[in-house]
Design an enzyme around this catalytic site. Structure first.
Site, PDB file in Angstrom:
ATOM      1  N   GLU A   1      32.403   5.675  10.364  1.00  0.00           N
ATOM      2  CA  GLU A   1      31.349   5.821   9.365  1.00  0.00           C
ATOM      3  C   GLU A   1      31.923   5.986   7.956  1.00  0.00           C
ATOM      4  O   GLU A   1      31.262   5.667   6.971  1.00  0.00           O
ATOM      5  CB  GLU A   1      30.468   7.029   9.708  1.00  0.00           C
ATOM      6  CG  GLU A   1      29.021   6.849   9.322  1.00  0.00           C
ATOM      7  CD  GLU A   1      28.130   7.954   9.862  1.00  0.00           C
ATOM      8  OE1 GLU A   1      27.271   7.668  10.712  1.00  0.00           O
ATOM      9  OE2 GLU A   1      28.313   9.125   9.443  1.00  0.00           O
TER      10      GLU A   1
ATOM     11  N   HIS B   1      45.136   3.902  33.363  1.00  0.00           N
ATOM     12  CA  HIS B   1      44.774   3.144  34.576  1.00  0.00           C
ATOM     13  C   HIS B   1      43.525   2.304  34.334  1.00  0.00           C
ATOM     14  O   HIS B   1      42.879   1.878  35.285  1.00  0.00           O
ATOM     15  CB  HIS B   1      44.584   4.130  35.727  1.00  0.00           C
ATOM     16  CG  HIS B   1      45.779   5.003  35.920  1.00  0.00           C
ATOM     17  ND1 HIS B   1      46.848   4.656  36.721  1.00  0.00           N
ATOM     18  CD2 HIS B   1      46.125   6.185  35.342  1.00  0.00           C
ATOM     19  CE1 HIS B   1      47.782   5.593  36.663  1.00  0.00           C
ATOM     20  NE2 HIS B   1      47.362   6.533  35.825  1.00  0.00           N
TER      21      HIS B   1
ATOM     22  N   LYS C   1      17.180   3.007  10.891  1.00  0.00           N
ATOM     23  CA  LYS C   1      16.312   4.199  10.936  1.00  0.00           C
ATOM     24  C   LYS C   1      14.910   3.847  10.436  1.00  0.00           C
ATOM     25  O   LYS C   1      13.899   4.211  11.054  1.00  0.00           O
ATOM     26  CB  LYS C   1      16.905   5.311  10.073  1.00  0.00           C
ATOM     27  CG  LYS C   1      18.208   5.897  10.577  1.00  0.00           C
ATOM     28  CD  LYS C   1      18.686   7.016   9.649  1.00  0.00           C
ATOM     29  CE  LYS C   1      20.050   7.539  10.038  1.00  0.00           C
ATOM     30  NZ  LYS C   1      20.520   8.613   9.128  1.00  0.00           N
TER      31      LYS C   1
HETATM   32  O1  LIG Z   1      22.556  15.645  10.011  1.00  0.00           O
HETATM   33  P1  LIG Z   1      21.555  14.569   9.972  1.00  0.00           P
HETATM   34  O2  LIG Z   1      20.978  14.326   8.615  1.00  0.00           O
HETATM   35  O3  LIG Z   1      20.481  14.780  11.012  1.00  0.00           O
HETATM   36  O4  LIG Z   1      22.300  13.187  10.329  1.00  0.00           O
HETATM   37  C1  LIG Z   1      22.956  13.022  11.542  1.00  0.00           C
HETATM   38  C2  LIG Z   1      23.919  11.894  11.467  1.00  0.00           C
HETATM   39  O5  LIG Z   1      23.226  10.673  11.174  1.00  0.00           O
HETATM   40  C3  LIG Z   1      23.943   9.938  10.187  1.00  0.00           C
HETATM   41  O6  LIG Z   1      23.286  10.087   8.988  1.00  0.00           O
HETATM   42  C4  LIG Z   1      24.033   8.486  10.583  1.00  0.00           C
HETATM   43  O7  LIG Z   1      22.794   7.998  10.882  1.00  0.00           O
HETATM   44  C5  LIG Z   1      25.317  10.563  10.135  1.00  0.00           C
HETATM   45  O8  LIG Z   1      25.989  10.339   8.943  1.00  0.00           O
HETATM   46  C6  LIG Z   1      24.975  12.015  10.385  1.00  0.00           C
HETATM   47  O9  LIG Z   1      26.090  12.739  10.779  1.00  0.00           O
END
Ligand SMILES: O=P(O)(O)OC[C@H]1O[C@](O)(CO)[C@@H](O)[C@@H]1O
Length: 431
Positions: free
Chosen positions: A272, A293, A404
């Site tokens: 990331e 293995h 998202k």
């Molecule tokens: O802590 P949050 O805002 O719930 O995000 C969880 C995770 O999702 C992300 O934003 C990636 O979608 C990560 O960078 C982060 O660690």
């Protein structure tokens, strides 16, 4: 933490890094270190993560979890950086790592089975979200709350929240007046293991979070302008140089079951942070000796597109192998499992070298809080260095937002560019 780059040098590996190239790279490391030091000095977004050993207040965390400190189990409801760091710490250090359960996915069967298997009256909840909006975390938290209520267990007395000043999770926490821990300023989730974000479960199961921060602090104090004096930068610089030479995969292979989650945590940190602008090593999780293995054939004889990062604690538990009483097994006579595992480790590094495949060794004196703190911090500093050398935006993750928006839009029945793209996505089914 000790770093050995011998098996990644150009004299033994292809791709490999010649010592001349390392010398030249060290000049760039000095410049990058200056940027990093300035960023830390100014507590700039992202670089602030490297100040956590001094910033994180273990006493404040212990006070906040005091109401649930007698819990037998703790369930973390969080995902990505809001779960992996916490699990890495308890998996590595807790006498019984299974006391800490993580719900970092929304697989209905798994969530249901996990909650059914927990004595909820004796289970604390650590709900963590930096944004306070992550769908998986919020949905799981609603399901967890209902599970407690349906079993007549008061979840409000057993919950500790860690989130920002605003957002749905903050609203939920305020509504129920839940003990809520602040987030460290300017620290992306994946760099927050050494803060409230990563240390609540460790405090609840009473681990040495002070030692963890002290170990990390030692590495922080020793960050210097040369890779030859800074193991964290040596690791980062060699990983960067190998990527430049074709090692697009970084197989992380701890030789300790307790470090299996470390490989998961590292995978998020590396992917990331550095997966940007068409570049970035793909972290592959492996476990030593188990994956000798399953994966080693590929690492030794597949495409020359990998480096292997092996990790081991020098000290191990003592489990003697009983006398085999069989001539063909005489090599096991008098050995113990730790010796066998270390022999496997040494043999694997040598076998990669013999095949001209690059490997870097990370060694801990032992797997305790201090050494784990050193390892986590060193990997974070190494990652920040690679980001500087590769000139990428290390501390953001814009590419995750599209999915998202699309998932939320689908659930809300919205007609958006994302939901239309999902509806029109390519399909060629073979049934
Ligand atoms: O802590 P949050 O805002 O719930 O995000 C969880 C995770 O999702 C992300 O934003 C990636 O979608 C990560 O960078 C982060 O660690």
């Amino acid at each position: 933490m000790h770093v050995d780059i011998g098996a990644a040098l150009g004299t033994v590996a292809d791709p490999g890094v010649d010592e001349d190239a390392l010398d030249a790279l060290d000049e760039r490391v000095a410049a990058a270190h200056e940027t990093i030091a300035d960023g830390r000095e100014a507590d700039e977004f992202g670089y602030a993560a490297l100040n956590l050993p001094d910033r994180t207040d273990p006493e404040m965390i212990r006070e906040a979890v005091e109401p649930v400190a007698d819990a037998e189990y703790v369930v973390t409801v969080g995902i990505g950086g809001s779960a992996l760091g916490a699990k890495t710490v308890t998996a590595a250090l807790a006498d019984d790592p299974d006391r800490h359960v993580v719900l970092d996915n929304v697989d209905p069967e798994h969530v249901e089975r996990t909650l059914a298997g927990l004595p909820l009256e004796d289970t604390a909840i650590s709900v963590v979200s930096k944004s306070g909006t992550t769908a998986e975390t919020l949905a799981n938290f609603l399901v967890v709350r209902e599970a407690y209520e349906s079993r007549g267990v008061d979840w409000t007395e057993r919950t500790v929240a860690t989130t920002g000043e605003s957002g749905p999770l903050r609203e939920l926490a305020d509504e129920e007046d839940l003990p809520t821990l602040p987030l460290p300023d300017g620290v992306p989730g994946r760099f927050a293991a050494l803060s409230t974000v990563g240390l609540v479960p460790a405090a609840i199961v009473d681990l040495d979070i002070e030692g963890l921060l002290a170990g990390a602090g030692d590495v922080a104090d020793d960050l210097g302008p040369s890779l030859y004096d800074t193991p964290a930068y040596a690791y980062g610089a060699v990983a960067y140089a190998l990527e430049e030479r074709g090692a697009s995969v970084n197989a992380v292979m701890p030789y300790a079951e307790r470090l299996e989650y470390f490989a998961e945590w590292f995978a998020q940190l590396w992917a990331e942070s550095l997966g940007k602008d068409g570049r970035g090593q793909t972290p592959a999780r492996a476990l030593g000796a188990t994956d000798q293995h399953s994966q080693l054939q590929l690492y030794r004889a597949g495409p020359r597109d990998k480096m292997v990062t092996v990790v081991r604690p020098r000290e191990r538990a003592d489990v003697p192998v009983p006398d085999p009483g069989n001539e063909s097994l005489s090599y096991l006579a008098g050995a113990d499992l730790g010796e066998l595992l270390d022999a496997e480790y040494d043999a694997t590094v040598a076998s990669l070298s013999a095949a001209g495949r690059p490997a870097v060794e990370l060694e801990l004196d032992r797997l305790d809080a201090r050494n784990l703190g050193e390892l986590l911090y060193a990997m974070e500093a190494a990652c920040v260095l690679v980001g500087e050398l590769a000139d990428v935006e290390t501390f953001t993750q814009p590419a995750v937002e599209w999915g998202k928006r699309a998932a939320r839009g689908l659930l809300a029945g919205e007609d958006t560019e994302e939901t239309r793209t999902v509806a029109d996505r390519p399909s060629y089914r073979i049934d």
